[in-house]
Design a protein around this motif. Structure first.
Motif, PDB file in Angstrom:
ATOM      1  N   LEU A  11      -2.033  -4.208  -7.799  1.00 52.88           N
ATOM      2  CA  LEU A  11      -1.912  -2.755  -7.711  1.00 52.88           C
ATOM      3  C   LEU A  11      -1.223  -2.191  -8.949  1.00 52.88           C
ATOM      4  CD1 LEU A  11      -2.302  -0.158  -6.118  1.00 52.88           C
ATOM      5  CD2 LEU A  11      -0.152  -0.643  -4.919  1.00 52.88           C
ATOM      6  N   HIS A  64       0.829  -1.207   0.000  1.00 54.83           N
ATOM      7  CA  HIS A  64       0.000   0.000   0.000  1.00 54.83           C
ATOM      8  C   HIS A  64       0.863   1.256   0.000  1.00 54.83           C
ATOM      9  CE1 HIS A  64      -2.298   3.295   1.902  1.00 54.83           C
ATOM     10  NE2 HIS A  64      -3.326   2.795   1.218  1.00 54.83           N
ATOM     11  N   LEU A  86      -3.180   0.508 -11.401  1.00 52.78           N
ATOM     12  CA  LEU A  86      -2.651   1.847 -11.663  1.00 52.78           C
ATOM     13  C   LEU A  86      -2.307   2.031 -13.139  1.00 52.78           C
ATOM     14  CD1 LEU A  86      -0.302   2.258  -8.560  1.00 52.78           C
ATOM     15  CD2 LEU A  86      -2.455   3.447  -8.966  1.00 52.78           C
ATOM     16  N   ARG A  99       2.128   2.870  -3.338  1.00 49.84           N
ATOM     17  CA  ARG A  99       1.184   3.379  -4.330  1.00 49.84           C
ATOM     18  C   ARG A  99       1.677   4.670  -4.992  1.00 49.84           C
ATOM     19  NH1 ARG A  99      -4.260   3.161  -5.786  1.00 49.84           N
ATOM     20  NH2 ARG A  99      -4.608   1.391  -4.391  1.00 49.84           N
TER      21      ARG A  99
END
Length: 413
Positions: free
Chosen positions: A367, A113, A371, A116
């Motif tokens: 992730l 996380h 993105l 990011r």
């Protein structure tokens, strides 16, 4: 019949669309011609076997690859020991726990996380680079975006110096190509991936030694120096684990992003929805992992004892192929399985595996893809395919386009 279909799947002519062949395979959930591997192609049978302790991932348990005419020889001549991906418990469990301490819960719950913003910066920089390179009437999304993005991420995660990142492009591509169990491969060409493994191994060994002397906050330093409840990794264990993270963490994510953009460009209505709502990237990526998984099949699993699957008795020491991409299109599990539907509910796909060998880097891969796809959708104006199907990589196991030529009218800020 089974061997013939498998050879068709391995045939490059069918790389762009292997799914009709998987449909044929599913007519016999456990297929075996009396020679070669047992091929499992249906969802529930694959899911069960991925959780079955009687199935081994350790190549040392294969009675003989000579009986499997489609088996690859990727481990032959390698200078790197097997990673925990190719080990069974308890060695697998110990090394996976040790690797997970600096990467995810419970010891590092915010690691992914907290990356990011850094990942978003890399994505933006690569898209800005497309503008600088021009022309926009022919962009290769693989070479200019999907390939450099994951290798940059995994190198930064491990602590590889930025100036050395380009070297991993050649190593990763060469080693990943050797994972394809091509029955017609020239045995003399196995020297090329063996040389790449040796060069990668020598480089990583030097980096690990340097980190032991001068540790930082990167993952490679933790692998080299941490001494927790499971003890410390040996140099050779740290070497094989870091090589696994570099190669597996790169190649699968390249395919996930590239297969994802190809699918979205074929479904412009979904691409426009994503442009308007970036949060749609979460269900889109899950559906992509079902619809176009970056890992199509798991070859060379072995039975440690006699086992019955779908009414078929498989003997001890038999070679298994688990065709994940076929299971992901099984109509007994998924309604309208050949339709790309990001609104599909409860997508319990096999795209990241399952059981003890489920994808170690799944949170990071998800992730990265979320993105990448959401930002490409937002910034590319009127993107369109120039070749459909695009040219694919040779690899049937790690399947994805080698190039993805597109054009667009501009790139938004």
């Amino acid at each position: 019949m089974t061997q013939a279909i498998l050879r068709e799947i391995m045939d490059y002519a069918n790389r762009a669309d292997p799914y009709p062949l998987y449909e044929k395979l599913r007519e016999t959930p456990v297929a075996h011609d009396g020679d070669g591997p047992y091929v499992i192609s249906t969802y529930y049978e694959i899911q069960s076997l991925l959780h079955d302790p009687r199935i081994s991932s350790d190549a040392a348990n294969l009675a003989s690859t000579a009986s499997d005419p489609l088996a690859g020889g990727e481990e032959e001549g390698t200078t790197l020991p097997p990673s925990f991906l190719k080990l069974d418990p308890p060695d697998h469990d110990r090394l996976r726990r040790m690797t997970n301490r600096p990467f995810g819960p419970p010891h590092s719950p915010h690691k992914v996380h907290d990356m990011r913003d850094e990942l978003g910066g890399i994505v933006s920089g690569l898209i800005d680079g497309i503008v600088a390179a021009d022309p926009l009437d022919r962009i290769d999304l693989v070479d200019q975006f999907a390939y450099p993005f994951p290798v940059t991420v995994i190198c930064r995660l491990l602590g590889v110096p930025p100036e050395d990142e380009p070297r991993f492009h050649a190593w990763a591509d060469t080693i990943a190509a050797s994972l394809d169990p091509d029955p017609d491969a020239d045995p003399t060409k196995r020297r090329v991936p063996a040389d790449a493994r040796m060069e990668l191994g020598m480089y990583l060994a030097g980096l690990i030694e340097e980190r032991r002397k001068n540790p930082g906050d990167d993952m490679l330093s933790h692998l080299a120096t941490a001494d927790g409840p499971d003890g410390a990794m040996t140099t050779i264990e740290a070497l094989s684990t870091s090589a696994l993270l570099l190669i597996a963490g790169h190649e699968t994510t390249v395919n996930l992003i590239t297969n994802g953009m190809l699918t979205l460009l074929r479904h412009p209505d979904v691409l426009e929805r994503l442009r308007q709502d970036p949060e749609l990237s979460v269900p889109i990526v899950e559906e992509l992992l079902r619809f176009e998984p970056p890992v199509q099949l798991l070859p060379q699993r072995t039975t440690l004892s006699e086992i019955e699957v779908a009414g078929v008795t498989i003997p001890k020491g038999a070679s298994l192929w688990l065709v994940l991409a076929s299971g992901n299109r099984d109509p007994k599990k998924f309604e309208n399985p050949d339709r790309f539907d990001p609104d599909r509910a409860d997508i319990q796909h096999l795209g990241l595996g399952s059981g003890i060998h489920s994808c170690f880097g799944a949170p990071l891969a998800r992730l990265e893809a979320q993105l990448a796809l959401s930002e490409l959708a937002r910034r590319l104006e009127n993107p369109r395919l120039l070749e459909d199907p695009p040219p694919y990589r040779q690899n049937a196991v790690l399947r994805g386009p080698r190039h993805l030529p597109i054009a667009c009218d501009g790139i938004r800020d």
